[in-house]
Design an enzyme around this catalytic site. Sequence first.
Site, mmCIF file in Angstrom:
data_model
loop_
_atom_site.group_PDB
_atom_site.id
_atom_site.type_symbol
_atom_site.label_atom_id
_atom_site.label_comp_id
_atom_site.label_asym_id
_atom_site.label_seq_id
_atom_site.Cartn_x
_atom_site.Cartn_y
_atom_site.Cartn_z
ATOM 1 N N GLY A 81 -11.282 -0.969 9.602
ATOM 2 C CA GLY A 81 -11.865 -1.679 8.470
ATOM 3 C C GLY A 81 -11.041 -1.732 7.206
ATOM 4 O O GLY A 81 -11.443 -2.350 6.214
ATOM 5 N N SER A 82 -9.877 -1.109 7.206
ATOM 6 C CA SER A 82 -9.160 -0.889 5.946
ATOM 7 C C SER A 82 -8.486 -2.113 5.342
ATOM 8 O O SER A 82 -8.065 -2.069 4.187
ATOM 9 C CB SER A 82 -8.118 0.218 6.118
ATOM 10 N N SER B 285 -9.543 1.227 3.350
ATOM 11 C CA SER B 285 -8.718 2.047 2.505
ATOM 12 C C SER B 285 -7.661 1.274 1.731
ATOM 13 O O SER B 285 -7.069 1.825 0.797
ATOM 14 C CB SER B 285 -8.042 3.120 3.352
ATOM 15 N N THR C 46 -7.063 0.823 10.269
ATOM 16 C CA THR C 46 -7.351 1.627 11.454
ATOM 17 C C THR C 46 -8.777 1.323 11.904
ATOM 18 O O THR C 46 -9.036 1.183 13.093
ATOM 19 C CB THR C 46 -7.212 3.124 11.120
ATOM 20 N N LYS D 130 0.847 -1.195 0.000
ATOM 21 C CA LYS D 130 0.000 0.000 0.000
ATOM 22 C C LYS D 130 0.885 1.248 0.000
ATOM 23 O O LYS D 130 1.975 1.246 0.585
ATOM 24 C CB LYS D 130 -0.871 -0.057 1.259
#
Length: 583
Positions: A218-219, A195, A216, A109
Site C-alpha cells: 500500500g505504500s 509509507s 510493499t 523517498k
Amino acid sequence: MVFCNFPRAVAYLALCLSLQAAALSFTGPVQSLSDISITELTQLLDSGTVTSRDLVDLYSDRIAEVNAELNAVIEIDVDTALHVAETLDRDRSNGVLRGPLHGIPILVKDNYATTGGFNESLKTGAGSVCLAAGSRPREDATVVAKLRAAGAIILGKTNLAEFSGARGHHVPQGWSARGGQTYGAYVRGQTACGSSSGSGVAAGLGLAAAALGTETGGSITCPASFGNVVGVKPTVGLTSRFGVVPVTPRQDTAGPLARSVADAALLLEVMAGRDVERDNYTAAQPWDSPPRYTEALNASALRGKRIGVMWYEQGIEFGMNYWANKKQIRRLFDAALDDLRGAGAELVDVPFGDHGGADKGLFNIHVPMRNGGDYMLPDLKEALARYYDNMAPDDNADEASTAIQNHTQLLACLREDPRERSAEYSLEIMAAIAEEDEPLGPAGGAEAWAAYVNVSTATGSLLRGPLQEQNLEGLVMYMDLAIVLASAPGLPIVTVPMGGLGDDARVVYEGEGNDDYNLPRVITGAPGMPQGLSFVDEKWTEMDLVGFAYAYEQASQRRWTLAPWVKMESDLDNWTGDRIGEL
Ligand SMILES: *[C@@H]1O[C@H](CO)[C@@H](O)[C@H](O)[C@H]1NC(C)=O
Ligand SMILES: *[C@@H]1O[C@H](CO)[C@@H](O)[C@H](O)[C@H]1NC(C)=O
Ligand SMILES: *[C@@H]1O[C@H](CO)[C@@H](O)[C@H](O)[C@H]1NC(C)=O
Ligand SMILES: *[C@@H]1O[C@H](CO)[C@@H](O)[C@H](O)[C@H]1NC(C)=O
Ligand SMILES: *[C@@H]1O[C@H](CO)[C@@H](O)[C@H](O)[C@H]1NC(C)=O
Ligand SMILES: *[C@@H]1O[C@H](CO)[C@@H](O)[C@H](O)[C@H]1NC(C)=O
C-alpha cells in the site's frame, strides 16, 4: 507571463529580452508548477524560458515555503542539484540531451540509496537518523542511477513512515525520526498515508516534477490516493530494488508518484528494466526490454473493454478509520464508474462474496507487516543484511564511529538515540529480526515459503478468479481493496485521483478510540479529503493499466477539482528579474 518585470540593471536587459523572445516562441500558457507536466516543463526548458537551474531554485523555494507545516521533504541537496543543473543546461544549449528527463528535478523517498551529495547531504536513512548517520551507500540504487542517466536531477529525499513501516506496530503513519510527521496538503492536519508519505505530498504540490516511492503493501497506492496524485505500483520485478532499504523482496517494488498518468508512465518507462545480477526478481520479466509505457497513453483505451468492478462492503480500515465515510467514498466510486462507462468501458460487477472475500479471516492478513507475517521477518532480516553490504563508513563524517554496518548496531542505536523516540513509538519488528528472543527460520526455508504461498494464493485468487472466469481485461476498485489483494501476489496497481469526500463527510482521526500509544491527531477523513481509484490486473500488464488509467483520467479530470490548503508563492508565473542575474 512576466519574466522581466524587474530588470535590476540595464546590463541584464539584453538577456531579459532574449528570454522574452524565447518565451514568446513557446506557444501555450505557462502553468503553475502545481499543475505542469514533465512534457510542458521540457518545452519550457527547450525554449529557454526557464533553465534547470531556475527549476532547482524554484522547487527549493517551494519546499522552504511549505515544509515547516507538512514535513514532506527530509533534505534537499541544493548545491549538488544546482551544479548538476548547470551542466545539464549547458548540454541542452549545445543540443546534447541525456534522455527523456533531461534537466527535470525529481525527489526520491529516503529509502533509495543516493550517492554524491556534497558534505553531509543526501544521506539515506529510510527515515532513521541511525541508519543515515555516518554511513553512505557505495552505489546509487539502480533506479536512481537510471533516472540520472535519463537526465533527471535528484533534488533530495522525501519523508516516509520510518523503515517503510517495518519498524514496529506503534509508529504513526508518515512519521520518521529524520523527517518528523508528514501531513497531507488538501485538508489541514490530514494524513499523507504511508509509507511513501512525502512523495505523495511533494508530487501533488509540485515540490519537484514528480517523486519516487516504494510499495510493499500500500505504500504508493495509499499516499497517491490521499495525495491527489497518480501512483504506479509496478509488478514485483519490473523495477530493480537494488539499493532500496527493503521490507520483503517478495513484495517490494519501486514506482512513481506524479500529477498525471502521462508523467507516471514516462517515469515508469525510465525505471523499468532488468538488473538481474543485483535484483534477480527482474529476471522474470517476459521481455528483453520493457514496453514503452508512454505509448499506452490513449484516451480511447477503455472503449469496449470488459472491466470488473469490485467493492468490499465492509471496508478495510488499516487502523485509520476512513471507512467512517463509506457512504461518501461509495458516492465517489459510483461517479467513477459513470466516468468509466462514459469512456466506453463495459463494466462487469464482480460480487466479492462469490470468491470467498466475505471470509473475514482473510483480511487479518491485509497489512502483513502488522501481523508480523511468517515470511516478512525472515525476509526483512536477510534483505537488510544484504543492504548493509552496500553501506560504507563516511570518512568525512564526524559520526564515522557510529556508521551502521550490521543490524546489532542499528538496533542499539534505535533504542538509544532519543530522536528515534523508542520510548513512545515501538520497534518490535526491528527487534524481532535481531533474534534476541526467538530464532527465525531462513527466508528461503519451507516454512516461510509455505506462509507466502498461503497468503499470495488466498489474495491473488480473488483477483485472478474473476479475471479468468469472466474474461475481464482489468479490474477496478477502491484503493484499499487493491492493496489487500495485489500486495502478496506482486500484481500491479495504478491509482488515479477520483475526487474528494463531500461536505457531509465526518472528520475522523488515525487510531481514534485506540489510546494505547501517543498518536498525533492526524485526520484520516474529512470534507475535501482526496481519494483514489485503483486499476489492477495480472503481472506485467502495466501497458493496459496505464492505458485504462489515462482514459479514466482524461474522462474524469478529478485531480483538478481539489485545491491544496497550503499556498506557495514561488512559481513560474511570477518569476521575477531578481533571478535573471543568476542565469
Ligand atoms: C562543504 O562544507 C564545507 C565546510 O562546512 C563548506 O565550506 C563547503 O562550502 C561545503 N561545500 C558545499 C559544496 O556545500
Ligand atoms: C536471488 O538472489 C537472492 C539474494 O541475492 C538469493 O538468495 C537467491 O537464491 C537468488 N535466487 C535465484 C533464483 O538465483
Ligand atoms: C486507441 O485505442 C483505441 C480503442 O482501443 C484503438 O482503436 C486505437 O487504435 C488506439 N490508438 C492508438 C494510437 O493506439
Ligand atoms: C557489528 O559491527 C560492529 C562495528 O563494525 C562490530 O564491532 C560488531 O562486532 C558487529 N556485530 C556483529 C554481530 O556482527
Ligand atoms: C493458510 O491459511 C489458513 C487460514 O488463513 C490457515 O488455516 C492455514 O493453516 C494456513 N496454511 C499454512 C500452510 O500456513
Ligand atoms: C506571486 O503571485 C501571487 C499571486 O499571483 C502573489 O500572491 C504573490 O505575492 C506573488 N509572489 C511574488 C514573490 O511575487
